[in-house]
Motif scaffolding. Structure first.
Motif, PDB file in Angstrom:
ATOM      1  N   PRO A  56     -26.402  72.391  39.712  1.00 12.18           N
ATOM      2  CA  PRO A  56     -25.785  71.049  39.632  1.00 12.18           C
ATOM      3  C   PRO A  56     -26.348  70.073  40.654  1.00 12.18           C
ATOM      4  N   GLU A  57     -26.642  70.549  41.872  1.00 12.11           N
ATOM      5  CA  GLU A  57     -27.140  69.630  42.899  1.00 12.11           C
ATOM      6  C   GLU A  57     -28.568  69.167  42.621  1.00 12.11           C
ATOM      7  N   HIS A  58     -29.274  69.858  41.689  1.00 11.07           N
ATOM      8  CA  HIS A  58     -30.641  69.469  41.352  1.00 11.07           C
ATOM      9  C   HIS A  58     -30.704  68.675  40.052  1.00 11.07           C
ATOM     10  N   HIS A  59     -29.597  68.552  39.374  1.00 10.70           N
ATOM     11  CA  HIS A  59     -29.618  67.960  38.025  1.00 10.70           C
ATOM     12  C   HIS A  59     -30.101  66.513  38.059  1.00 10.70           C
ATOM     13  N   ASP A  60     -29.582  65.697  38.985  1.00  9.05           N
ATOM     14  CA  ASP A  60     -29.964  64.283  39.033  1.00  9.05           C
ATOM     15  C   ASP A  60     -31.447  64.119  39.339  1.00  9.05           C
ATOM     16  N   THR A  61     -31.949  64.920  40.282  1.00  8.41           N
ATOM     17  CA  THR A  61     -33.377  64.840  40.625  1.00  8.41           C
ATOM     18  C   THR A  61     -34.237  65.206  39.419  1.00  8.41           C
ATOM     19  N   ALA A  62     -33.855  66.285  38.714  1.00  9.75           N
ATOM     20  CA  ALA A  62     -34.609  66.706  37.535  1.00  9.75           C
ATOM     21  C   ALA A  62     -34.557  65.644  36.440  1.00  9.75           C
ATOM     22  N   LEU A  63     -33.407  65.018  36.278  1.00  9.57           N
ATOM     23  CA  LEU A  63     -33.254  64.010  35.241  1.00  9.57           C
ATOM     24  C   LEU A  63     -34.114  62.791  35.551  1.00  9.57           C
ATOM     25  N   ARG A  64     -34.047  62.308  36.792  1.00  7.38           N
ATOM     26  CA  ARG A  64     -34.783  61.099  37.159  1.00  7.38           C
ATOM     27  C   ARG A  64     -36.290  61.325  37.210  1.00  7.38           C
ATOM     28  N   ALA A  65     -36.710  62.550  37.519  1.00  6.13           N
ATOM     29  CA  ALA A  65     -38.151  62.848  37.562  1.00  6.13           C
ATOM     30  C   ALA A  65     -38.722  63.128  36.178  1.00  6.13           C
ATOM     31  N   GLY A  66     -37.896  63.179  35.145  1.00 10.40           N
ATOM     32  CA  GLY A  66     -38.384  63.385  33.783  1.00 10.40           C
ATOM     33  C   GLY A  66     -38.488  64.826  33.355  1.00 10.40           C
ATOM     34  N   VAL A  67     -37.936  65.762  34.171  1.00  6.10           N
ATOM     35  CA  VAL A  67     -38.006  67.178  33.811  1.00  6.10           C
ATOM     36  C   VAL A  67     -37.282  67.431  32.495  1.00  6.10           C
ATOM     37  N   LEU A  68     -36.073  66.912  32.379  1.00  5.67           N
ATOM     38  CA  LEU A  68     -35.294  67.133  31.158  1.00  5.67           C
ATOM     39  C   LEU A  68     -35.906  66.392  29.980  1.00  5.67           C
ATOM     40  N   GLY A  69     -36.500  65.230  30.262  1.00  2.00           N
ATOM     41  CA  GLY A  69     -37.145  64.478  29.188  1.00  2.00           C
ATOM     42  C   GLY A  69     -38.392  65.148  28.661  1.00  2.00           C
ATOM     43  N   ALA A  70     -39.014  66.030  29.462  1.00  2.83           N
ATOM     44  CA  ALA A  70     -40.225  66.730  29.027  1.00  2.83           C
ATOM     45  C   ALA A  70     -39.932  67.875  28.072  1.00  2.83           C
TER      46      ALA A  70
END
Length: 563
Positions: free
Chosen positions: A512-526
């Motif tokens: 959970p603490e990494h979710h925002d960073t992953a989202l903003r860096a495009g990890v989830l979008g990839a």
């Protein structure tokens, strides 16, 4: 901003300001401990007198400035500071940093710097910067302390040899210059006094009870110099009263040029005072120190010292330790210490003026020896290359450059080794798929990322995944302790490359603490589809096996079994 938010912020500021001011709680211990506090204050004053005179001379400001600083700053810091048992005044570290400033700007410039640095400290306390000391690594603190001890020793060499050297020289160069100028007759007598003082101090340390070795040694040396009519340099005339407060020496035109030295002095005062307060809290059950209030108190002490013609002050670890060991429980002890020194100014200045400079050199050399904790230094050297190198480099930078640069270099070096160690714990582990084996499992790569995925490790870790030839890659991220922007960005790039090669990427277990960073860096979008993000491993594996079964159905005769 809503009215409720504004009111809450205002209330928070008001509470913070209240913690920076003296209160009734400061006087509570006095009711039961005043006798012990009086005795402790007198004991500390006995120890502080030769140190105040010596550090004043070492700084270039003169013995009188050291004494004035101990009196004025000692009272103000005791009343306004954040520790019940902290003792403040001139210190070796401050004398070291002031010596080149005195050579460059004169004593009037140091008085101005004292006021400017005090203002910076007050503002730092108001800005809640009191916890900065927790970010200084242990090897840096020990290296900083050992470096100061080395400089104090080098500064005393000209005094111990009774030789005058050019002002503004580096301590090592000045010491070597003094050795070159030394003559057998004059320097031999002074050196004998210095060595004698050191021996008496060490002897008193081995006697039972709290014998004030420094005062005893200086008294004996002064008496011997008078009786034997020794031709050696003395302290000279001291004021018989405190100077009147004045800011007439402050020249507005010089303020811009003094800003840099003032910031260095303020940084040193903050570091040394907060460290001393923390040490005191560990020695005495008098409650935790208030770091922001300590900064404000030390700032006001330096301002007051400058107004009276003194030098910047800090919390003094050695005198604070003596205060605690003597039984101090409240601020009264530090106040009494300052008042006793004021009494020396009023009635004992004539006698103090006869003290040989070589005797004070002996006191400070003995102090420098005690500053180095041999056990902790040995432990640091055995802990590994990182702590040992940080410790040694900090010492060298302290002696060769300046104190603030040494701390900065030490922190950067300690950070480098910490990041390298953190990066070494980061790795990729290939795992077997859970449950019974299924046809096509060889086309699924289950990879667990361990440790930290940050700028120091991201490339090395993710490059191990980039050459995968599986049809589906499952990345388990639940064991990633740290994910910074660089690590997230490199992860996004890796996923994009794999997807471009036709390799499906599934992610399991983003914290959970990494979710925002992953989202903003495009990890989830990839991800090819948002359904490729899983909380548990079994659904992710089942999805991968379904994907492989569909692939096998479409290309049953052309199977690349390389992973």
């Amino acid at each position: 901003m809503t009215a409720a938010t504004t009111a809450s912020a205002t209330s928070s500021v008001a509470r913070h300001l209240r913690t920076l001011l003296p209160g009734r709680a400061d006087l509570a211990p006095v009711r039961t401990s005043w006798r012990r506090d009086l005795l402790a204050g007198v004991t500390v004053a006995v120890v502080a007198l030769p140190l105040a005179l010596g550090f004043g001379i070492s700084s270039g400001m003169g013995a009188a400035a050291g004494l004035v600083t101990a009196v004025v700053a000692g009272v103000v810091a005791a009343v306004l500071g954040g520790s019940h048992v902290q003792v403040s005044g001139p210190t070796g570290a401050m004398a070291v940093i002031l010596a080149p400033i005195v050579a460059a700007h004169g004593t009037a410039g140091v008085v101005t710097i004292s006021v400017m640095a005090g203002i910076v400290l007050v503002l730092a306390g108001l800005a809640r910067l009191g916890r900065i000391v927790v970010y200084i690594p242990w090897p840096v603190i020990e290296g900083f302390t050992a470096g100061i001890a080395a400089i104090i020793f080098l500064q005393q060499v000209p005094l111990a040899l009774d030789v005058t050297v050019t002002g503004g020289e580096r301590p090592l160069a000045a010491a070597l210059d003094a050795v070159g100028q030394a003559g057998l007759a004059q320097s031999g007598t002074a050196l004998g006094v210095t060595v004698g003082v050191i021996l008496v101090i060490e002897l008193c340390r081995r006697l039972p009870g709290n014998v004030a070795g420094a005062l005893v040694a200086v008294g004996l040396a002064t008496g011997a110099a008078q009786v034997l009519h020794l031709d050696i340099s003395r302290i000279g005339a001291l004021p018989t009263s405190l100077p009147a407060p004045s800011l007439g020496v402050v020249d507005p035109a010089t303020l811009a040029g003094l800003a840099g030295p003032a910031l260095s002095v303020a940084a040193l005062a903050a570091i040394e005072s907060l460290l001393s307060a923390r040490v005191a809290a560990g020695m005495a059950p008098t409650g935790r120190p208030l770091p922001d209030r300590e900064l404000v108190g030390q700032g006001m002490a330096s301002i007051a010292s400058g107004v009276f013609g003194g030098m910047p002050a800090t919390g003094a670890i050695a005198r604070t330790a003596v205060n605690v060991r003597a039984g101090a429980q409240s601020r009264l002890a530090a106040v009494v210490h300052a008042l006793c020194l004021a009494l020396v100014v009023l009635v004992g200045a004539g006698l103090a003026s006869l003290i040989p400079l070589a005797a004070l050199a002996g006191v400070l050399i003995a102090t420098a020896f005690r500053m180095v904790n041999v056990r902790e230094a040995t432990t640091l050297l055995r802990l590994g290359r990182g702590p040992a190198l940080t410790f040694l480099v900090t010492i060298v930078c302290t002696v060769a450059l300046d104190l603030i640069t040494a701390v900065e270099v030490g922190i950067v070096l300690a950070g480098f080794f910490a990041l390298r160690r953190m990066a070494s714990t980061s790795r990729v582990e290939r795992e077997a798929l859970p449950g019974p084996a299924c046809p096509g499992d060889e086309h699924i790569s289950l990879l667990r990322l361990d440790g930290s995925l940050f700028f120091g490790a991201a490339d090395r870790v993710l490059d191990e995944i980039a050459d995968s030839r599986a049809w589906v890659v499952i990345l388990r991220l639940s064991q990633v302790n740290l994910l910074d922007s660089t690590g997230a960005h490199r992860l996004m790039e890796l996923m994009t490359q794999l997807e471009a090669r036709g390799i499906t990427v599934l992610i399991k277990g983003i914290r959970p603490e990494h979710h925002d960073t992953a989202l903003r860096a495009g990890v989830l979008g990839a991800l090819r589809h948002q359904a490729h993000l899983f909380e548990e491993l079994p659904p992710a594996v089942e999805h991968a096996r379904d994907h492989v079964r569909r692939e096998l159905a479409h290309r049953p005769t052309t199977v690349d079994r390389a992973l």
